[in-house]
Design a protein around this motif. Structure first.
Motif, PDB file in Angstrom:
ATOM      1  N   ALA A   1      -3.927   1.457  -9.721  1.00  0.00           N
ATOM      2  CA  ALA A   1      -4.338   2.359 -10.806  1.00  0.00           C
ATOM      3  C   ALA A   1      -5.232   3.486 -10.311  1.00  0.00           C
ATOM      4  O   ALA A   1      -5.299   4.551 -10.934  1.00  0.00           O
ATOM      5  CB  ALA A   1      -5.067   1.565 -11.894  1.00  0.00           C
ATOM      6  N   GLU A   2      -5.917   3.277  -9.207  1.00  0.00           N
ATOM      7  CA  GLU A   2      -6.819   4.320  -8.703  1.00  0.00           C
ATOM      8  C   GLU A   2      -6.061   5.557  -8.221  1.00  0.00           C
ATOM      9  O   GLU A   2      -6.639   6.650  -8.126  1.00  0.00           O
ATOM     10  CB  GLU A   2      -7.652   3.769  -7.553  1.00  0.00           C
ATOM     11  CG  GLU A   2      -6.841   3.229  -6.407  1.00  0.00           C
ATOM     12  CD  GLU A   2      -7.701   2.624  -5.317  1.00  0.00           C
ATOM     13  OE1 GLU A   2      -7.141   2.259  -4.268  1.00  0.00           O
ATOM     14  OE2 GLU A   2      -8.912   2.530  -5.524  1.00  0.00           O
TER      15      GLU A   2
ATOM     16  N   GLY B   1       0.797  -1.223   0.000  1.00  0.00           N
ATOM     17  CA  GLY B   1       0.000   0.000   0.000  1.00  0.00           C
ATOM     18  C   GLY B   1       0.825   1.266   0.000  1.00  0.00           C
ATOM     19  O   GLY B   1       0.336   2.324   0.420  1.00  0.00           O
ATOM     20  N   SER B   2       2.053   1.203  -0.479  1.00  0.00           N
ATOM     21  CA  SER B   2       2.922   2.379  -0.491  1.00  0.00           C
ATOM     22  C   SER B   2       2.652   3.304  -1.662  1.00  0.00           C
ATOM     23  O   SER B   2       3.155   4.424  -1.685  1.00  0.00           O
ATOM     24  CB  SER B   2       4.399   1.933  -0.522  1.00  0.00           C
ATOM     25  OG  SER B   2       4.707   1.150   0.624  1.00  0.00           O
ATOM     26  N   VAL B   3       1.880   2.838  -2.652  1.00  0.00           N
ATOM     27  CA  VAL B   3       1.550   3.681  -3.800  1.00  0.00           C
ATOM     28  C   VAL B   3       0.323   4.518  -3.441  1.00  0.00           C
ATOM     29  O   VAL B   3      -0.797   4.010  -3.341  1.00  0.00           O
ATOM     30  CB  VAL B   3       1.284   2.846  -5.053  1.00  0.00           C
ATOM     31  CG1 VAL B   3       0.983   3.739  -6.248  1.00  0.00           C
ATOM     32  CG2 VAL B   3       2.481   1.956  -5.360  1.00  0.00           C
ATOM     33  N   THR B   4       0.516   5.785  -3.220  1.00  0.00           N
ATOM     34  CA  THR B   4      -0.531   6.730  -2.844  1.00  0.00           C
ATOM     35  C   THR B   4      -0.534   7.890  -3.835  1.00  0.00           C
ATOM     36  O   THR B   4       0.382   7.997  -4.674  1.00  0.00           O
ATOM     37  CB  THR B   4      -0.293   7.242  -1.415  1.00  0.00           C
ATOM     38  OG1 THR B   4       1.006   7.866  -1.353  1.00  0.00           O
ATOM     39  CG2 THR B   4      -0.338   6.084  -0.406  1.00  0.00           C
TER      40      THR B   4
ATOM     41  N   LYS C   1      -3.507   6.508 -16.391  1.00  0.00           N
ATOM     42  CA  LYS C   1      -4.329   5.304 -16.517  1.00  0.00           C
ATOM     43  C   LYS C   1      -4.416   4.853 -17.970  1.00  0.00           C
ATOM     44  O   LYS C   1      -4.362   3.654 -18.256  1.00  0.00           O
ATOM     45  CB  LYS C   1      -5.726   5.572 -15.962  1.00  0.00           C
ATOM     46  CG  LYS C   1      -5.802   5.686 -14.454  1.00  0.00           C
ATOM     47  CD  LYS C   1      -7.226   5.949 -13.996  1.00  0.00           C
ATOM     48  CE  LYS C   1      -7.288   6.091 -12.485  1.00  0.00           C
ATOM     49  NZ  LYS C   1      -8.666   6.395 -12.012  1.00  0.00           N
ATOM     50  N   HIS C   2      -4.556   5.803 -18.893  1.00  0.00           N
ATOM     51  CA  HIS C   2      -4.600   5.452 -20.307  1.00  0.00           C
ATOM     52  C   HIS C   2      -3.290   4.801 -20.754  1.00  0.00           C
ATOM     53  O   HIS C   2      -3.297   3.795 -21.483  1.00  0.00           O
ATOM     54  CB  HIS C   2      -4.868   6.703 -21.136  1.00  0.00           C
ATOM     55  CG  HIS C   2      -6.289   7.169 -21.051  1.00  0.00           C
ATOM     56  ND1 HIS C   2      -6.704   8.399 -21.532  1.00  0.00           N
ATOM     57  CD2 HIS C   2      -7.393   6.578 -20.539  1.00  0.00           C
ATOM     58  CE1 HIS C   2      -8.005   8.536 -21.333  1.00  0.00           C
ATOM     59  NE2 HIS C   2      -8.450   7.443 -20.724  1.00  0.00           N
ATOM     60  N   GLN C   3      -2.185   5.361 -20.298  1.00  0.00           N
ATOM     61  CA  GLN C   3      -0.889   4.795 -20.673  1.00  0.00           C
ATOM     62  C   GLN C   3      -0.690   3.413 -20.056  1.00  0.00           C
ATOM     63  O   GLN C   3      -0.144   2.506 -20.702  1.00  0.00           O
ATOM     64  CB  GLN C   3       0.228   5.738 -20.218  1.00  0.00           C
ATOM     65  CG  GLN C   3       1.598   5.365 -20.741  1.00  0.00           C
ATOM     66  CD  GLN C   3       1.672   5.438 -22.252  1.00  0.00           C
ATOM     67  OE1 GLN C   3       1.336   6.442 -22.856  1.00  0.00           O
ATOM     68  NE2 GLN C   3       2.109   4.357 -22.875  1.00  0.00           N
TER      69      GLN C   3
END
Length: 403
Positions: free
Chosen positions: A165-166, A121-124, A173-175
């Protein structure tokens, strides 16, 4: 009367006290202290379960409170496997991963570290840009994401990236969606599992169906991009100038329709014009990003179709590839002019090979015979006796040889 000297006297005071209260504890001694053994355990309990030692049940006096406090801690024994890291530490770790992930020899280890950050959960939103930089460096590497040495690592990394992705922006997100087609869907086409191959082909068909129909402007933009890549920018600039002048004329006409009487010029405030300008710029940027996303997505789908067509020599892939290429040919209007030419060539090649298979020939021109058909043809001319001890010609050599 002489036998009992205390007859008729009241009992002593300490005896009355003992009648009302329990006797004092006996002095502990090695001879008088007797330990009562614990009751035997039930026979239904598993024999593999180790019984507690006797020493653990003996506690010194006065430790009742300590025992009550220590018991829950023993039952809730846990090992700490994660550490709480600050945002600065996470950003620093992501920067190190991005610097090493472009190295083919370190890609496997760096991608696994990135997956650990995702699962922790480190991706914020505060660290999403650094995480996206990891994916960008991974896809810009000189090594292809479909290379056999790193194919599984790319698949695992971009499959896990969808969990974060959120936290990404719309453009990111498109990339990520386009990269997933190259790193996940394309790598699934190399599988040896027929179920996975069929499922991946279904995903490609769904992606093709979601693409919008290409217009003439899209073809013109593709032609301009190709001219820029080749280096002949003269013709491209002329076409671009024509398109730009036409777009300006259309915008002026829209402005005139929005304000036919010219009342906006009488309004002294310029805030409304600034807001309109910002809205137009944001809309132009959004349209440009959407077109770029669709262009890259179409290119990724064409790459997947090419990979699938190369596996046509595998017998169990042929039917799925026939259906996939036919679906792409039926929706050829969703691709640009150059991509339509590639799909037409691919469809012609697959259709030719399909006709060969119907005629009993394989891709190489030889007879397409399975193992069962080969054995069936072989044993169709053999003479086999119904007697186990007699050979094909009727002699008893097999019985003599077996003894």
């Amino acid at each position: 009367m002489g036998d009992n000297l205390f007859e008729g006297l009241p009992p002593p005071s300490h005896q009355l006290h003992n009648d009302n209260h329990p006797p004092p504890p006996l002095a502990k001694s090695n001879t008088e202290l007797v330990l009562v053994p614990p009751p035997p355990k039930s026979a239904l309990k598993s024999a593999l379960k180790r019984s507690k030692p006797v020493e653990s049940t003996q506690e010194p006096e006065g430790s009742g409170v300590e025992k009550d406090l220590a018991a829950p801690e023993k039952k809730k024994l846990r090992f700490k496997t994660t550490t709480d890291a600050s945002a600065e530490q996470v950003i620093e770790a992501m920067q190190k991963i991005a610097s090493h992930i472009k190295n083919p020899t370190k890609f496997s280890k760096a991608s696994k570290l990135a997956i650990q950050l995702i699962h922790a959960g480190s991706v914020t939103p505060s660290t999403s840009d650094q995480f996206f930089a990891i994916l960008e460096v991974a896809m810009s590497s000189t090594m292809s994401c479909t290379d056999p040495s790193v194919r599984a690592d790319y698949h695992a990394l971009f499959s896990a990236a969808h969990d974060a992705a959120e936290c990404l922006s719309r453009k990111q997100k498109h990339q990520l969606e386009t990269w997933s087609i190259m790193a996940v869907v394309a790598n699934d086409l190399f599988t040896d599992d027929s179920f996975v191959f069929s499922k991946t082909a279904g995903q490609l068909k769904e992606t093709i169906s979601k693409l919008p129909i290409v217009t003439e402007d899209d073809d013109a933009e593709e032609a301009a991009i190709l001219l820029d890549q080749i280096g002949t920018a003269t013709d491209g600039n002329e076409e671009t100038g024509r398109d730009t002048s036409g777009a300006v004329a259309v915008e002026e006409a829209k402005d005139n329709e929005a304000d036919p009487f010219g009342l906006d010029a009488l309004i002294p405030s310029t805030v409304k014009k600034d807001e309109r300008a910002k809205t137009k710029d944001a809309k132009k940027e959004e349209d440009f990003e959407l077109k770029r996303h669709l262009r890259s997505q179409r290119e990724a789908v064409i790459t997947c179709l090419d990979i699938a067509a190369r596996r046509y020599k595998t017998p169990w892939c042929q039917t799925v590839i026939d259906i996939l290429v036919q679906h792409a040919h039926d929706n050829v209007r969703r691709f640009t002019s150059k991509q339509r030419d590639a799909i037409e060539k691919l469809w012609a090649s697959v259709r030719e090979q399909h006709v060969r298979r119907k005629q009993g020939k394989s891709v190489n021109g030889k007879l397409d015979v399975t193992a069962f058909e080969w054995l069936q043809e072989k044993y169709s001319t053999e003479t086999i006796s119904i007697r186990r001890a007699v050979g094909s010609s009727g002699e008893r050599r097999a019985q003599q040889w077996l003894g």
